[in-house]
Design an enzyme around this catalytic site. Structure first.
Site, PDB file in Angstrom:
ATOM      1  N   ASN A  57       0.838  -1.209   0.000  1.00  0.00           N
ATOM      2  CA  ASN A  57       0.000   0.000   0.000  1.00  0.00           C
ATOM      3  C   ASN A  57       0.866   1.250   0.000  1.00  0.00           C
ATOM      4  O   ASN A  57       0.580   2.230   0.693  1.00  0.00           O
ATOM      5  CB  ASN A  57      -0.945   0.004   1.211  1.00  0.00           C
ATOM      6  CG  ASN A  57      -2.046   1.040   1.046  1.00  0.00           C
ATOM      7  OD1 ASN A  57      -2.516   1.273  -0.070  1.00  0.00           O
ATOM      8  ND2 ASN A  57      -2.426   1.686   2.131  1.00  0.00           N
ATOM      9  N   LYS A 108      -6.352  -5.410  15.970  1.00  0.00           N
ATOM     10  CA  LYS A 108      -5.620  -4.480  16.845  1.00  0.00           C
ATOM     11  C   LYS A 108      -5.802  -4.883  18.315  1.00  0.00           C
ATOM     12  O   LYS A 108      -4.873  -4.807  19.118  1.00  0.00           O
ATOM     13  CB  LYS A 108      -6.086  -3.041  16.604  1.00  0.00           C
ATOM     14  CG  LYS A 108      -5.673  -2.488  15.253  1.00  0.00           C
ATOM     15  CD  LYS A 108      -4.159  -2.513  15.049  1.00  0.00           C
ATOM     16  CE  LYS A 108      -3.754  -1.992  13.696  1.00  0.00           C
ATOM     17  NZ  LYS A 108      -2.288  -2.019  13.470  1.00  0.00           N
ATOM     18  N   ASN A 139      -7.480   9.992  14.653  1.00  0.00           N
ATOM     19  CA  ASN A 139      -7.609  10.138  13.194  1.00  0.00           C
ATOM     20  C   ASN A 139      -6.440  10.920  12.601  1.00  0.00           C
ATOM     21  O   ASN A 139      -6.487  12.154  12.572  1.00  0.00           O
ATOM     22  CB  ASN A 139      -8.952  10.813  12.866  1.00  0.00           C
ATOM     23  CG  ASN A 139     -10.114   9.891  13.148  1.00  0.00           C
ATOM     24  OD1 ASN A 139     -10.367   9.550  14.314  1.00  0.00           O
ATOM     25  ND2 ASN A 139     -10.787   9.448  12.111  1.00  0.00           N
ATOM     26  N   SER A 194      -5.073   1.448  17.484  1.00  0.00           N
ATOM     27  CA  SER A 194      -6.051   2.367  16.901  1.00  0.00           C
ATOM     28  C   SER A 194      -7.198   2.587  17.860  1.00  0.00           C
ATOM     29  O   SER A 194      -7.546   1.687  18.633  1.00  0.00           O
ATOM     30  CB  SER A 194      -6.585   1.752  15.596  1.00  0.00           C
ATOM     31  OG  SER A 194      -7.746   2.421  15.151  1.00  0.00           O
ATOM     32  N   TYR A 232     -10.830  -5.752  11.343  1.00  0.00           N
ATOM     33  CA  TYR A 232      -9.645  -4.896  11.516  1.00  0.00           C
ATOM     34  C   TYR A 232      -9.481  -4.538  12.989  1.00  0.00           C
ATOM     35  O   TYR A 232      -8.401  -4.701  13.567  1.00  0.00           O
ATOM     36  CB  TYR A 232      -9.758  -3.624  10.674  1.00  0.00           C
ATOM     37  CG  TYR A 232      -8.719  -2.592  11.050  1.00  0.00           C
ATOM     38  CD1 TYR A 232      -9.073  -1.423  11.714  1.00  0.00           C
ATOM     39  CD2 TYR A 232      -7.374  -2.806  10.755  1.00  0.00           C
ATOM     40  CE1 TYR A 232      -8.117  -0.499  12.084  1.00  0.00           C
ATOM     41  CE2 TYR A 232      -6.407  -1.881  11.120  1.00  0.00           C
ATOM     42  CZ  TYR A 232      -6.786  -0.729  11.796  1.00  0.00           C
ATOM     43  OH  TYR A 232      -5.838   0.193  12.171  1.00  0.00           O
TER      44      TYR A 232
HETATM   45  P1  NAD Z   1      -0.348   2.529   5.254  1.00  0.00           P
HETATM   46  O1  NAD Z   1      -1.115   1.478   4.534  1.00  0.00           O
HETATM   47  O2  NAD Z   1      -0.022   3.790   4.581  1.00  0.00           O
HETATM   48  O3  NAD Z   1       1.039   1.926   5.799  1.00  0.00           O
HETATM   49  C1  NAD Z   1       1.183   0.550   6.080  1.00  0.00           C
HETATM   50  C2  NAD Z   1       2.439   0.100   5.350  1.00  0.00           C
HETATM   51  O4  NAD Z   1       2.634  -1.285   5.611  1.00  0.00           O
HETATM   52  C3  NAD Z   1       2.326   0.262   3.814  1.00  0.00           C
HETATM   53  O5  NAD Z   1       3.459   0.920   3.320  1.00  0.00           O
HETATM   54  C4  NAD Z   1       2.235  -1.167   3.307  1.00  0.00           C
HETATM   55  O6  NAD Z   1       2.838  -1.331   2.041  1.00  0.00           O
HETATM   56  C5  NAD Z   1       2.971  -1.932   4.401  1.00  0.00           C
HETATM   57  N1  NAD Z   1       2.537  -3.337   4.505  1.00  0.00           N
HETATM   58  C6  NAD Z   1       1.264  -3.809   4.495  1.00  0.00           C
HETATM   59  N2  NAD Z   1       1.276  -5.143   4.592  1.00  0.00           N
HETATM   60  C7  NAD Z   1       2.595  -5.522   4.689  1.00  0.00           C
HETATM   61  C8  NAD Z   1       3.254  -6.770   4.792  1.00  0.00           C
HETATM   62  N3  NAD Z   1       2.571  -7.932   4.808  1.00  0.00           N
HETATM   63  N4  NAD Z   1       4.617  -6.784   4.854  1.00  0.00           N
HETATM   64  C9  NAD Z   1       5.310  -5.624   4.811  1.00  0.00           C
HETATM   65  N5  NAD Z   1       4.740  -4.400   4.694  1.00  0.00           N
HETATM   66  C10 NAD Z   1       3.396  -4.368   4.631  1.00  0.00           C
HETATM   67  O7  NAD Z   1      -1.142   2.792   6.623  1.00  0.00           O
HETATM   68  P2  NAD Z   1      -0.899   3.913   7.748  1.00  0.00           P
HETATM   69  O8  NAD Z   1      -2.086   4.805   7.745  1.00  0.00           O
HETATM   70  O9  NAD Z   1       0.462   4.470   7.626  1.00  0.00           O
HETATM   71  O10 NAD Z   1      -0.993   2.992   9.074  1.00  0.00           O
HETATM   72  C11 NAD Z   1       0.185   2.502   9.671  1.00  0.00           C
HETATM   73  C12 NAD Z   1      -0.251   1.729  10.908  1.00  0.00           C
HETATM   74  O11 NAD Z   1      -1.042   2.580  11.756  1.00  0.00           O
HETATM   75  C13 NAD Z   1      -1.115   0.504  10.612  1.00  0.00           C
HETATM   76  O12 NAD Z   1      -0.767  -0.521  11.524  1.00  0.00           O
HETATM   77  C14 NAD Z   1      -2.535   0.998  10.904  1.00  0.00           C
HETATM   78  O13 NAD Z   1      -3.386  -0.072  11.312  1.00  0.00           O
HETATM   79  C15 NAD Z   1      -2.296   1.956  12.037  1.00  0.00           C
HETATM   80  N6  NAD Z   1      -3.322   2.999  12.170  1.00  0.00           N
HETATM   81  C16 NAD Z   1      -3.616   3.809  11.102  1.00  0.00           C
HETATM   82  C17 NAD Z   1      -4.615   4.789  11.256  1.00  0.00           C
HETATM   83  C18 NAD Z   1      -5.011   5.682  10.105  1.00  0.00           C
HETATM   84  O14 NAD Z   1      -6.130   6.246  10.132  1.00  0.00           O
HETATM   85  N7  NAD Z   1      -4.176   5.858   9.110  1.00  0.00           N
HETATM   86  C19 NAD Z   1      -5.268   4.943  12.483  1.00  0.00           C
HETATM   87  C20 NAD Z   1      -4.916   4.104  13.541  1.00  0.00           C
HETATM   88  C21 NAD Z   1      -3.935   3.126  13.370  1.00  0.00           C
HETATM   89  C1  WQD Z   2     -14.375  10.377   9.742  1.00  0.00           C
HETATM   90  C2  WQD Z   2     -15.747  11.031   9.754  1.00  0.00           C
HETATM   91  C3  WQD Z   2     -17.479   9.680   8.790  1.00  0.00           C
HETATM   92  C4  WQD Z   2     -15.773   9.800   4.723  1.00  0.00           C
HETATM   93  C5  WQD Z   2     -11.260   5.289  10.342  1.00  0.00           C
HETATM   94  C6  WQD Z   2     -11.129   3.855  10.768  1.00  0.00           C
HETATM   95  C7  WQD Z   2     -10.227   3.764  11.976  1.00  0.00           C
HETATM   96  C8  WQD Z   2      -8.912   4.478  11.730  1.00  0.00           C
HETATM   97  C9  WQD Z   2      -9.151   5.898  11.288  1.00  0.00           C
HETATM   98  C10 WQD Z   2      -7.274   2.787  11.165  1.00  0.00           C
HETATM   99  C11 WQD Z   2     -16.885  10.066  10.124  1.00  0.00           C
HETATM  100  C12 WQD Z   2     -17.258  10.939   7.950  1.00  0.00           C
HETATM  101  C13 WQD Z   2     -15.978  10.001   6.080  1.00  0.00           C
HETATM  102  C14 WQD Z   2     -16.714  10.316   3.804  1.00  0.00           C
HETATM  103  C15 WQD Z   2     -17.995  11.218   5.629  1.00  0.00           C
HETATM  104  N1  WQD Z   2      -8.120   3.766  10.764  1.00  0.00           N
HETATM  105  N2  WQD Z   2     -17.060  10.692   6.510  1.00  0.00           N
HETATM  106  N3  WQD Z   2     -17.797  11.006   4.291  1.00  0.00           N
HETATM  107  O1  WQD Z   2     -14.260   6.183  10.451  1.00  0.00           O
HETATM  108  O2  WQD Z   2     -13.372   7.807  12.206  1.00  0.00           O
HETATM  109  O3  WQD Z   2     -11.897   5.995  11.351  1.00  0.00           O
HETATM  110  O4  WQD Z   2      -9.970   5.847  10.116  1.00  0.00           O
HETATM  111  O5  WQD Z   2      -7.015   2.442  12.262  1.00  0.00           O
HETATM  112  O6  WQD Z   2     -10.010   2.385  12.232  1.00  0.00           O
HETATM  113  O7  WQD Z   2     -12.406   3.377  11.142  1.00  0.00           O
HETATM  114  O8  WQD Z   2     -12.483   7.910   9.880  1.00  0.00           O
HETATM  115  O9  WQD Z   2     -12.125   9.383   7.982  1.00  0.00           O
HETATM  116  O10 WQD Z   2     -13.523   7.275   7.641  1.00  0.00           O
HETATM  117  O11 WQD Z   2     -14.475   9.191   8.941  1.00  0.00           O
HETATM  118  O12 WQD Z   2     -18.985  11.839   6.045  1.00  0.00           O
HETATM  119  O13 WQD Z   2     -16.580  10.149   2.553  1.00  0.00           O
HETATM  120  O14 WQD Z   2     -16.052  11.500   8.437  1.00  0.00           O
HETATM  121  O15 WQD Z   2     -18.862   9.370   8.889  1.00  0.00           O
HETATM  122  O16 WQD Z   2     -17.838  10.791  10.880  1.00  0.00           O
HETATM  123  P1  WQD Z   2     -13.137   6.974  11.006  1.00  0.00           P
HETATM  124  P2  WQD Z   2     -13.116   8.411   8.509  1.00  0.00           P
END
Ligand code: NAD
Ligand code: WQD
Length: 345
Positions: A37, A154, A180, A126, A150
């Site tokens: 990704n 976690k 977020n 998360s 998902y």
């Molecule tokens: P992202 O997808 O941009 O980064 C994840 C990275 O891991 C990517 O570069 C992908 O290529 C790599 N990856 C995936 N599967 C892999 C595998 N099997 N082996 C090696 N590399 C692999 O996502 P992000 O937003 O940077 O999230 C990073 C971490 O933070 C994740 O664990 C995610 O669950 C967590 N997280 C993200 C959010 C968010 O909203 N972005 C919120 C809370 C937690």
């Molecule tokens: C934010 C707000 C939607 C899109 C997600 C994952 C969570 C974490 C963070 C990994 C909400 C509204 C959104 C759209 C909208 N990721 N919305 N129209 O759902 O809080 O969290 O990302 O760990 O696990 O669930 O984030 O950005 O999807 O939504 O109205 O097209 O925006 O309803 O209120 P969320 P989001």
């Protein structure tokens, strides 16, 4: 002697920003990523941004042999573990892939670390682990509620790490529950780069502002919030990166395991985000109110004081700065670069 860190998933959104922050904190960092990704060009852009070559290995977190070879070669002092699959809706369609990468991948990593005598890990968790919280702002003591595969991965990851530290006190673990993440590095060389139609709000709004998507669907305006739309705790990705530097220092310093929320403690609604993005981009963001999205909760806001108390962590950037940095990235030359034939489709 600089401490050596393995950054799994370091080519991704949060990982790439954390890479920059760790280098600035004088760590020696190696990225492991399978580019599932992420765009390979992020490596060149990180070299441009930091002015030095990036040590990286293209590998899957589930590949024990390659992982063990890296630990033998580099003698890592700690791991920051980002590599995972993270899309809630996708996890419902592909639960076994999520369990495989996010849980088996973690166990594989921990086994290799243990065999190599490296027992310091920062784990990406998360706010999703809270499900539908009873209390907002939500403290770390709120119970686990898995709402989707998902979120389950976690919760399982945290439980595995908790049991491991209880069984073997040589392990030091930092569990960071992000709310977020939003925004991009001020250089506009790295940022959130969703390949397909973005799930998350800010990248979706960004593509509407850029004219790549027609309009934003606002998922419901009948919630019990000030303007009826969903409220979330948006945290600038560079503030989040800083939290990882502080977590690592706590583990490598006094070996203190910890579990903290990383958020601002402040909530903003969907329509507030739309207004802020219009100000930042000077573009229109057409939107339409639609039905609520299944599984959404009205409000997700962090109790953010524990991170400050334990790590000295405080966020510095506000919603306008998140939108401005996101727009600079989206309007810049690097976002949505063609991933090329061998990249993730
Ligand atoms: P992202 O997808 O941009 O980064 C994840 C990275 O891991 C990517 O570069 C992908 O290529 C790599 N990856 C995936 N599967 C892999 C595998 N099997 N082996 C090696 N590399 C692999 O996502 P992000 O937003 O940077 O999230 C990073 C971490 O933070 C994740 O664990 C995610 O669950 C967590 N997280 C993200 C959010 C968010 O909203 N972005 C919120 C809370 C937690
Ligand atoms: C934010 C707000 C939607 C899109 C997600 C994952 C969570 C974490 C963070 C990994 C909400 C509204 C959104 C759209 C909208 N990721 N919305 N129209 O759902 O809080 O969290 O990302 O760990 O696990 O669930 O984030 O950005 O999807 O939504 O109205 O097209 O925006 O309803 O209120 P969320 P989001």
């Amino acid at each position: 002697m600089a401490e050596k860190i393995l950054l799994t998933g370091g080519a991704g959104y949060i990982g790439s920003h954390t890479y920059v922050a760790l280098l600035a904190a004088s760590y020696e960092v190696t990225i492991l990523d399978n580019f599932q990704n992420a765009n390979r060009s992020v490596i060149d852009r990180l070299e441009q941004l930091t002015g030095q070559p990036v040590s990286f290995a293209e590998a899957d977190i589930r590949d024990a042999t390659t992982l063990a070879g890296l630990f033998a070669e580099y003698q890592f002092d700690a791991v920051v573990h980002f590599a995972a699959l993270k899309a809630v809706s996708e996890s419902v369609e592909r639960p076994l892939d999520y369990f495989d990468v996010n849980i088996s991948g973690l166990i594989n990593l921990l086994r290799v670390m243990d065999a190599a005598g490296c027992r310091n890990i920062v784990f990406s968790s998360s706010a999703t682990v809270y499900g539908v919280p009873d209390e907002t702002p939500t403290p770390e003591t709120a119970e686990f509620r898995a709402m989707n595969p998902y979120g389950q991965t976690k919760i399982s990851g945290e439980q595995i790490l908790n049991q491991l530290t209880a069984a073997d006190d040589r392990w030091n673990v930092g569990i960071l529950r992000y709310f977020n993440p939003a925004g991009a590095h001020d250089s506009a060389l790295i940022g959130e780069d969703p390949r397909d139609i973005p799930n998350n709000l800010m990248p979706f709004i960004a593509k509407v502002a850029a004219g790549e998507l027609e309009e934003l669907q606002v998922f419901g305006d009948d919630y019990d919030t000030p303007d009826g739309t969903g409220v979330r705790d948006y945290i600038h990705v560079d503030d989040l990166a800083k939290g990882h530097v502080l977590s690592l220092a706590a583990l490598l310093g006094d070996g203190q395991s910890h579990l903290v929320n990383l958020g601002t403690g402040e909530g903003h609604s969907v329509l507030e985000m739309v207004s802020a993005y219009k100000r930042a981009s000077n573009r229109d963001v057409p939107y339409r109110i639609t039905e609520r999205r299944a599984g959404d909760v009205p409000v997700y806001v962090a109790r953010a004081d524990k991170a400050e108390e334990i790590l000295g962590f405080k966020t510095e950037r506000n919603l306008d700065e998140m939108c401005a940095s996101s727009w600079k990235w989206i309007a810049g030359p690097h976002s949505s670069e063609d991933p090329g034939p061998e990249e993730k489709g």
